[in-house]
Design a protein around this motif. Structure first.
Motif, PDB file in Angstrom:
ATOM      1  N   ILE A 252      53.102 -50.152  58.376  1.00 61.86           N
ATOM      2  CA  ILE A 252      53.572 -49.400  57.217  1.00 61.86           C
ATOM      3  C   ILE A 252      53.160 -50.103  55.921  1.00 61.86           C
ATOM      4  O   ILE A 252      52.665 -49.467  54.981  1.00 61.86           O
ATOM      5  CB  ILE A 252      55.106 -49.210  57.265  1.00 61.86           C
ATOM      6  N   ILE A 253      53.350 -51.413  55.863  1.00 61.59           N
ATOM      7  CA  ILE A 253      52.987 -52.150  54.654  1.00 61.59           C
ATOM      8  C   ILE A 253      51.485 -52.073  54.411  1.00 61.59           C
ATOM      9  O   ILE A 253      51.032 -51.814  53.285  1.00 61.59           O
ATOM     10  CB  ILE A 253      53.452 -53.616  54.744  1.00 61.59           C
ATOM     11  N   VAL A 254      50.686 -52.288  55.456  1.00 64.55           N
ATOM     12  CA  VAL A 254      49.231 -52.226  55.309  1.00 64.55           C
ATOM     13  C   VAL A 254      48.806 -50.830  54.860  1.00 64.55           C
ATOM     14  O   VAL A 254      47.994 -50.676  53.933  1.00 64.55           O
ATOM     15  CB  VAL A 254      48.526 -52.614  56.618  1.00 64.55           C
ATOM     16  N   ALA A 255      49.349 -49.796  55.493  1.00 66.65           N
ATOM     17  CA  ALA A 255      48.972 -48.423  55.163  1.00 66.65           C
ATOM     18  C   ALA A 255      49.355 -48.070  53.729  1.00 66.65           C
ATOM     19  O   ALA A 255      48.561 -47.475  52.987  1.00 66.65           O
ATOM     20  CB  ALA A 255      49.638 -47.447  56.140  1.00 66.65           C
ATOM     21  N   GLN A 256      50.560 -48.445  53.320  1.00 62.80           N
ATOM     22  CA  GLN A 256      51.003 -48.127  51.968  1.00 62.80           C
ATOM     23  C   GLN A 256      50.181 -48.878  50.930  1.00 62.80           C
ATOM     24  O   GLN A 256      49.820 -48.323  49.887  1.00 62.80           O
ATOM     25  CB  GLN A 256      52.495 -48.474  51.816  1.00 62.80           C
TER      26      GLN A 256
END
Length: 277
Positions: free
Chosen positions: A241-245
């Motif tokens: 989630i952090i990488v994607a955001q």
């Protein structure tokens, strides 16, 4: 013949994406049998990790943007390690100069290696994600997951409720990846589970090599409980989630810069996140 070729290409890209985790495992294995005089094992592992991280950037195996994400995960992991060791969830029994409140600083690299794998796989497989559930929900659920790692010592473990919520939030989300010219896809939830399972396998190897110990491994090594797969599943959720955001934010920022400069906007295939309408 085509199948075996694609399998080989897929395996090779996976291996390249796992360079940093492999370096950590190799350092755990080598330092188990090879000792450097006057240098504690944990400190030697830390030095190897730092040198490897610098080398990956110098030789363009990682970009500076990926390094920033990895450093963020190093901090997230260290905070969790400090708390868990304090609560007695696991321990690092060997001595070391770089231990801080019982936690060797190299431990943060083990979390960073998960982020390294995700960043590298995203780039090498030209990942696309469809059905992303907006901007707010992913941050909320990842924050709740991270807090649960801390609060379950006091108010109960709600991981299974969180997993159900994840299934509701991400049930439409698909991840697309390229193997040569062919694009394949799988449900994002399945990718969470698969990565979590392989991290659990790696955790068994790590504890066997003495990277850390759980309370039931104090006297003799035994396999890590299967329930830990759910913990790694949730940690992978936070990581992705952090990488994607962050990739979405970077994509928006870069597009604005190109509009302002008046130059042609590049393609963002490897960083695209298609949201639900």
């Amino acid at each position: 013949m085509q199948f075996w070729r694609k399998l080989w290409v897929f395996g090779w890209k996976e291996a390249l994406s796992c360079v940093f985790p492999v370096i950590i495992f190799a350092s755990l294995a080598v330092t188990k049998v090879v000792q450097v005089p006057y240098v504690p094992r944990y400190d030697l592992i830390l030095m190897i990790c730092i040198v490897a991280q610098v080398a990956m950037v110098v030789f363009s195996l990682e970009t500076l943007d990926e390094l920033k994400v990895i450093c963020l995960f190093h901090i997230i992991g260290l905070v969790l390690e400090l708390y868990k060791v304090h609560m007695g969830s696991w321990s690092y029994p060997e001595p070391g100069w770089s231990k801080f409140y019982g936690v060797p600083l190299y431990s943060g690299f083990m979390y960073a290696s998960v982020a390294s794998y995700i960043c590298q796989a995203w780039r090498r497989f030209d990942l696309k994600i469809t059905g992303w559930p907006g901007r707010v929900l992913p941050w909320v659920i990842s924050g709740a997951i991270y807090l649960n790692f801390f609060t379950h010592h006091y108010i109960g473990d709600y991981r299974w409720i969180l997993i159900v919520l994840l299934c509701v939030i991400f049930y439409k989300t698909q991840v697309y990846f390229k193997v040569e010219e062919r694009t394949l896809r799988m449900p994002l939830l399945l990718s969470f589970l698969l990565v979590g399972f392989f991290i659990w396998l790696a955790e068994n190897i790590s504890t066997l090599l003495g990277a850390w110990r759980y309370p039931d491994q104090e006297h003799a090594w035994q396999m890590v409980h299967l329930g830990k797969i759910s913990s790694w599943f949730l940690l992978v959720v936070i990581s992705l989630i952090i990488v994607a955001q962050l990739k979405h934010v970077k994509g928006q920022r870069d597009r604005k810069e190109y509009v302002i400069s008046g130059t042609q906007q590049p393609e963002y295939n490897s960083e695209s996140i298609k949201r639900e309408s």
